[in-house]
Design a protein around this motif. Structure first.
Motif, PDB file in Angstrom:
ATOM      1  N   ARG A   3       0.840  -1.181   0.000  1.00 23.70           N
ATOM      2  CA  ARG A   3       0.000   0.000   0.000  1.00 23.70           C
ATOM      3  C   ARG A   3       0.875   1.230   0.000  1.00 23.70           C
ATOM      4  O   ARG A   3       1.805   1.346   0.797  1.00 23.70           O
ATOM      5  CB  ARG A   3      -0.905  -0.036   1.240  1.00 23.70           C
ATOM      6  CG  ARG A   3      -1.778   1.154   1.419  1.00 23.70           C
ATOM      7  CD  ARG A   3      -2.720   0.942   2.601  1.00 23.70           C
ATOM      8  NE  ARG A   3      -3.333   2.205   2.950  1.00 23.70           N
ATOM      9  CZ  ARG A   3      -2.877   3.035   3.865  1.00 23.70           C
ATOM     10  NH1 ARG A   3      -1.804   2.727   4.554  1.00 23.70           N
ATOM     11  NH2 ARG A   3      -3.497   4.177   4.117  1.00 23.70           N
ATOM     12  N   ALA A  78     -18.221   2.109   2.320  1.00 34.35           N
ATOM     13  CA  ALA A  78     -17.409   2.980   1.463  1.00 34.35           C
ATOM     14  C   ALA A  78     -16.048   3.277   2.068  1.00 34.35           C
ATOM     15  O   ALA A  78     -15.068   3.515   1.348  1.00 34.35           O
ATOM     16  CB  ALA A  78     -18.152   4.290   1.197  1.00 34.35           C
ATOM     17  N   GLY A  79     -15.961   3.266   3.400  1.00 33.85           N
ATOM     18  CA  GLY A  79     -14.697   3.557   4.060  1.00 33.85           C
ATOM     19  C   GLY A  79     -13.736   2.388   4.105  1.00 33.85           C
ATOM     20  O   GLY A  79     -12.561   2.563   4.451  1.00 33.85           O
ATOM     21  N   THR A  81     -11.422   0.278   2.370  1.00 34.73           N
ATOM     22  CA  THR A  81     -10.777   0.603   1.090  1.00 34.73           C
ATOM     23  C   THR A  81     -10.116  -0.566   0.381  1.00 34.73           C
ATOM     24  O   THR A  81      -9.869  -0.473  -0.815  1.00 34.73           O
ATOM     25  CB  THR A  81      -9.726   1.703   1.300  1.00 34.73           C
ATOM     26  OG1 THR A  81      -8.797   1.271   2.311  1.00 34.73           O
ATOM     27  CG2 THR A  81     -10.383   2.995   1.753  1.00 34.73           C
ATOM     28  N   ARG A  82      -9.838  -1.644   1.081  1.00 33.44           N
ATOM     29  CA  ARG A  82      -9.106  -2.725   0.429  1.00 33.44           C
ATOM     30  C   ARG A  82      -9.994  -3.866  -0.048  1.00 33.44           C
ATOM     31  O   ARG A  82      -9.585  -4.676  -0.881  1.00 33.44           O
ATOM     32  CB  ARG A  82      -8.033  -3.258   1.376  1.00 33.44           C
ATOM     33  CG  ARG A  82      -7.186  -4.341   0.737  1.00 33.44           C
ATOM     34  CD  ARG A  82      -5.792  -4.394   1.247  1.00 33.44           C
ATOM     35  NE  ARG A  82      -4.975  -3.309   0.769  1.00 33.44           N
ATOM     36  CZ  ARG A  82      -3.669  -3.214   0.989  1.00 33.44           C
ATOM     37  NH1 ARG A  82      -3.053  -4.131   1.680  1.00 33.44           N
ATOM     38  NH2 ARG A  82      -2.995  -2.194   0.525  1.00 33.44           N
ATOM     39  N   ARG A  84     -14.325  -5.212  -0.794  1.00 29.75           N
ATOM     40  CA  ARG A  84     -15.750  -4.892  -0.875  1.00 29.75           C
ATOM     41  C   ARG A  84     -16.451  -5.482   0.352  1.00 29.75           C
ATOM     42  O   ARG A  84     -16.212  -6.624   0.727  1.00 29.75           O
ATOM     43  CB  ARG A  84     -16.340  -5.488  -2.147  1.00 29.75           C
ATOM     44  CG  ARG A  84     -17.834  -5.221  -2.291  1.00 29.75           C
ATOM     45  CD  ARG A  84     -18.452  -6.028  -3.424  1.00 29.75           C
ATOM     46  NE  ARG A  84     -19.904  -5.970  -3.336  1.00 29.75           N
ATOM     47  CZ  ARG A  84     -20.644  -6.797  -2.609  1.00 29.75           C
ATOM     48  NH1 ARG A  84     -20.073  -7.745  -1.887  1.00 29.75           N
ATOM     49  NH2 ARG A  84     -21.960  -6.673  -2.593  1.00 29.75           N
ATOM     50  N   ALA A 178     -14.794   1.820  10.083  1.00 22.28           N
ATOM     51  CA  ALA A 178     -14.059   1.456   8.875  1.00 22.28           C
ATOM     52  C   ALA A 178     -12.554   1.477   9.128  1.00 22.28           C
ATOM     53  O   ALA A 178     -11.817   0.608   8.640  1.00 22.28           O
ATOM     54  CB  ALA A 178     -14.417   2.402   7.730  1.00 22.28           C
ATOM     55  N   ASN A 182      -9.870  -1.501   8.443  1.00 16.20           N
ATOM     56  CA  ASN A 182      -8.762  -1.196   7.535  1.00 16.20           C
ATOM     57  C   ASN A 182      -7.417  -1.488   8.185  1.00 16.20           C
ATOM     58  O   ASN A 182      -6.492  -1.964   7.528  1.00 16.20           O
ATOM     59  CB  ASN A 182      -8.822   0.267   7.097  1.00 16.20           C
ATOM     60  CG  ASN A 182      -9.877   0.518   6.040  1.00 16.20           C
ATOM     61  OD1 ASN A 182     -10.290  -0.396   5.325  1.00 16.20           O
ATOM     62  ND2 ASN A 182     -10.324   1.757   5.936  1.00 16.20           N
ATOM     63  N   TYR A 186      -4.699  -3.709   6.355  1.00 12.87           N
ATOM     64  CA  TYR A 186      -3.427  -3.114   5.928  1.00 12.87           C
ATOM     65  C   TYR A 186      -2.218  -3.769   6.591  1.00 12.87           C
ATOM     66  O   TYR A 186      -1.100  -3.671   6.081  1.00 12.87           O
ATOM     67  CB  TYR A 186      -3.370  -1.628   6.276  1.00 12.87           C
ATOM     68  CG  TYR A 186      -4.369  -0.729   5.596  1.00 12.87           C
ATOM     69  CD1 TYR A 186      -5.054  -1.110   4.446  1.00 12.87           C
ATOM     70  CD2 TYR A 186      -4.628   0.535   6.111  1.00 12.87           C
ATOM     71  CE1 TYR A 186      -5.968  -0.267   3.847  1.00 12.87           C
ATOM     72  CE2 TYR A 186      -5.543   1.387   5.505  1.00 12.87           C
ATOM     73  CZ  TYR A 186      -6.213   0.979   4.381  1.00 12.87           C
ATOM     74  OH  TYR A 186      -7.117   1.821   3.797  1.00 12.87           O
TER      75      TYR A 186
END
Length: 199
Positions: A3, A78-79, A81-82, A84, A178, A182, A186
């Motif tokens: 990332r 939506a928040g 990010t990696r 769905r 979110a 994440n 990450y």
């Protein structure tokens, strides 16, 4: 997949760590806490957030081997990010004794079954419904916000014995929920921590 971290995010983390010493936290707890603080600019999460490293490690493994993620609202989805996230709120309806958010939890569980990571950042009724289901989650990130039912639903989550991330106060919301998931997405496989606690 590596990332790329934007310089603004790097600077945010530098400032965060200059104001809050997170070095004593176990690796995944630290990652979740720092990303929640980064998302909220609220250092008080250091004493408000409740998480157990063993639960986080189990969830991390589940996420990195393809466990589904379920969000209570589209803002949470939506928040993330990696990956769905499943969110069934658009198809849910208020039925007698059940809010739309609670109905959406039922619909999502019918789709994903046990072993999912659930991310609740808006609706306390969604969290209460998830607790009532025998959903066998890999993790529940329960961070709904509000003056009506939010703190109580998070207390119920902690009392339930489900693997969870929560906080004690009424604050929370889509951005921090979110952010918590994440952080797990990450983070590469963390090294063991000598004082790892798992209830």
């Amino acid at each position: 997949m590596n990332r790329t971290v934007h310089p603004i995010e790097q600077e945010s983390y530098r400032i965060l760590r200059s104001r809050l010493d997170t070095s004593g936290f176990a690796p995944l707890h630290r990652a979740v806490l720092e990303r929640v603080v980064h998302a909220s600019a609220d250092l008080a999460y250091a004493t408000d957030l409740v998480a157990y490293e063993g639960d986080l490690r189990t969830a991390h493994e589940a996420l990195h081997t393809g466990a589904p993620i379920v969000a209570d609202v589209e803002m949470v989805a939506a928040g993330i990010t990696r990956r769905r996230a499943v969110c069934r709120l658009a198809e849910a309806t208020a039925v007698p004794g059940l809010t739309r958010s609670a109905h959406a939890v039922r619909l999502a569980y019918e789709e994903v079954g046990p072993g999912a990571v659930w991310v609740i950042g808006c609706a306390p009724t969604a969290l209460e419904e998830l607790i009532a289901l025998d959903a066998a989650p890999a993790l529940v990130i329960g961070l709904p916000v509000g003056f009506v039912g939010a703190a109580e639903s998070k207390a119920h989550l902690r009392a339930s014995g489900l693997p969870a991330v929560s906080n004690v106060s009424e604050k929370g919301g889509s951005a921090v929920a979110a952010a918590a998931v994440n952080a797990l997405l990450y983070t590469a496989h963390p090294l063991p921590h000598p004082e790892e606690d798992n209830r």
